[in-house]
Design an enzyme around this catalytic site. Structure first.
Site, PDB file in Angstrom:
ATOM      1  N   GLY A   1      15.615 -23.240  44.176  1.00  0.00           N
ATOM      2  CA  GLY A   1      14.445 -23.946  44.703  1.00  0.00           C
ATOM      3  C   GLY A   1      14.565 -25.436  44.456  1.00  0.00           C
ATOM      4  O   GLY A   1      15.670 -25.970  44.322  1.00  0.00           O
ATOM      5  N   CYS A   2      13.416 -26.086  44.345  1.00  0.00           N
ATOM      6  CA  CYS A   2      13.396 -27.552  44.175  1.00  0.00           C
ATOM      7  C   CYS A   2      14.224 -27.934  42.941  1.00  0.00           C
ATOM      8  O   CYS A   2      14.026 -27.389  41.859  1.00  0.00           O
ATOM      9  CB  CYS A   2      11.962 -28.034  44.020  1.00  0.00           C
ATOM     10  SG  CYS A   2      11.853 -29.783  43.631  1.00  0.00           S
ATOM     11  N   PHE A   3      15.141 -28.893  43.117  1.00  0.00           N
ATOM     12  CA  PHE A   3      16.057 -29.210  42.009  1.00  0.00           C
ATOM     13  C   PHE A   3      15.435 -30.051  40.905  1.00  0.00           C
ATOM     14  O   PHE A   3      16.010 -30.187  39.835  1.00  0.00           O
ATOM     15  CB  PHE A   3      17.375 -29.798  42.506  1.00  0.00           C
ATOM     16  CG  PHE A   3      17.313 -30.992  43.447  1.00  0.00           C
ATOM     17  CD1 PHE A   3      16.212 -31.826  43.518  1.00  0.00           C
ATOM     18  CD2 PHE A   3      18.415 -31.277  44.267  1.00  0.00           C
ATOM     19  CE1 PHE A   3      16.194 -32.915  44.371  1.00  0.00           C
ATOM     20  CE2 PHE A   3      18.419 -32.371  45.118  1.00  0.00           C
ATOM     21  CZ  PHE A   3      17.290 -33.187  45.166  1.00  0.00           C
ATOM     22  N   TRP A   4      14.250 -30.618  41.159  1.00  0.00           N
ATOM     23  CA  TRP A   4      13.635 -31.459  40.114  1.00  0.00           C
ATOM     24  C   TRP A   4      13.356 -30.642  38.844  1.00  0.00           C
ATOM     25  O   TRP A   4      13.738 -31.013  37.752  1.00  0.00           O
ATOM     26  CB  TRP A   4      12.315 -32.049  40.596  1.00  0.00           C
ATOM     27  CG  TRP A   4      12.439 -33.086  41.683  1.00  0.00           C
ATOM     28  CD1 TRP A   4      13.570 -33.756  42.073  1.00  0.00           C
ATOM     29  CD2 TRP A   4      11.372 -33.569  42.511  1.00  0.00           C
ATOM     30  NE1 TRP A   4      13.276 -34.624  43.085  1.00  0.00           N
ATOM     31  CE2 TRP A   4      11.941 -34.542  43.383  1.00  0.00           C
ATOM     32  CE3 TRP A   4      10.006 -33.302  42.610  1.00  0.00           C
ATOM     33  CZ2 TRP A   4      11.174 -35.226  44.314  1.00  0.00           C
ATOM     34  CZ3 TRP A   4       9.234 -33.987  43.546  1.00  0.00           C
ATOM     35  CH2 TRP A   4       9.820 -34.935  44.387  1.00  0.00           C
TER      36      TRP A   4
END
Ligand code: SME
Length: 331
Positions: free
Chosen positions: A167-170
């Site tokens: 998912g979102c890499f942050w």
């Protein structure tokens, strides 16, 4: 400059491979100098090693250089004294610069630090262009010198890479960076079909890339098996192309490996164990890492820079990452 980042991102795994097989520190320094010099077109690339109150010339590539530099003298001696990287846009403007070659116009010197933050040498790179070095060089060269210092402290460096998409890499980068034994993390785009993608291009879902985190870890401190078990806590393994609120193929879940002989059996074993606890097939993709392009700086360490920024990973998992200790590692 994107090309430079891409080159560095390909050099880091090569560095780890060199460190894995190097029979001595000298051979690792020699091959590192060669790798950097031939890949990035520098004028002079090499090492000076601390000996008493002096730096003594070590392995290098390029023209003949001065052999001794005193503590605090020149760019190298100053980087040693200040224990920090010095980036000099115009060497003629640097007071006390030691000119080994008149063709050298700009220079970067990265100190090599041991476990106690003592300088044991420096990596010195010269360019025949003005202002050739920037924060991209600084951060990547520092990652490389970390690998070298780890090798020196252990003699046989156990540094490996794995690339994880969830998912979102942050949030995933933040989670992974908190784990003991993880040496560095970088967010970027993995296994797509164009070169140097921008975030906006990847966002179209037309480039084949997954948002991913490239992880460098010390396998003397954490096993790949344990790293994957922690990673699994951050994902819904049955969710296809979606984690949290983020959906699209760019948010697919994947494990992308660089050392098939070593890593694939471990990955498959961990997936088998995970699968036994699931009612439906896992949607985790497992493939060799075919390419990886770092995202721009605004995405790197995003949650460290923006502590209240968007994060799809439940916040309590960050404490799980902070406190995680691999039971398979001896004290
Ligand atoms: N310019 C360096 C000396 C080493 S050469 O660049 C190879 C310095 O000022 O420390």
């Amino acid at each position: 400059m994107e090309d430079k980042s891409a080159t560095y991102s390909q050099l880091l795994p090569q560095m780890s491979a060199l460190a894995e097989s190097a029979p001595s520190l000298t051979s690792l320094l020699a091959n590192t100098a060669s790798l950097l010099h031939s890949s990035l077109g520098f004028w002079w690339t090499g090492f000076y090693l601390v000996s008493g109150e002096e730096l003594i010339l070590g392995p290098f590539q390029g023209p003949i250089a001065c052999t001794r530099i005193s503590f605090g003298k020149g760019v190298c001696g100053s980087a040693w004294q200040q224990r920090k990287t010095l980036c000099v846009d115009d060497v003629e403007q640097f007071p006390g610069h030691i000119a080994c070659s008149s063709a050298s116009r700009s220079e970067i010197v990265v100190p090599l630090l041991d476990d106690k933050d003592h300088v044991w040498g420096v990596l010195d790179i010269d360019s025949d262009r003005l202002a050739a070095f920037d924060h991209i060089d600084e951060s990547n060269l520092s990652a490389m010198t970390d690998i070298i210092s780890l090798f020196r402290s252990r003699h046989h460096s156990p540094v490996y890479h794995i690339c994880l998409a969830g998912g979102c890499f942050w949030g995933l980068q933040h989670f992974l960076s908190l784990i003991s034994g993880v040496l560095s993390t970088q967010v970027g785009f993995a296994n797509g079909n164009i070169t140097n993608p921008t975030y906006e291009q990847v966002y179209t879902d037309q480039t084949g890339f997954a948002e991913a985190v490239a992880v460098t870890y010390d396998s003397n401190r954490i096993s790949l098996a344990f790293l994957l078990q922690l990673f699994f806590k951050t994902i819904d393994p049955t969710s296809l192309n979606r984690q949290g609120e983020d959906c699209g193929t760019r948010y697919r879940t994947g494990i992308y490996y660089s050392y098939p002989d070593r890593d694939l059996p471990v990955i498959l074993d961990q997936l088998r164990r995970l699968q036994s606890s699931l009612q439906v097939p896992s949607a985790i993709e497992v493939l060799p890492l075919s390419n990886f392009y770092p995202a721009d700086d605004s995405h790197q360490e995003y949650l460290r820079k923006n502590p209240s920024g968007y994060c799809h990973i439940p916040l309590h998992l960050f404490d799980v990452a902070r406190n995680a200790s691999d039971p398979s590692m001896s004290e």
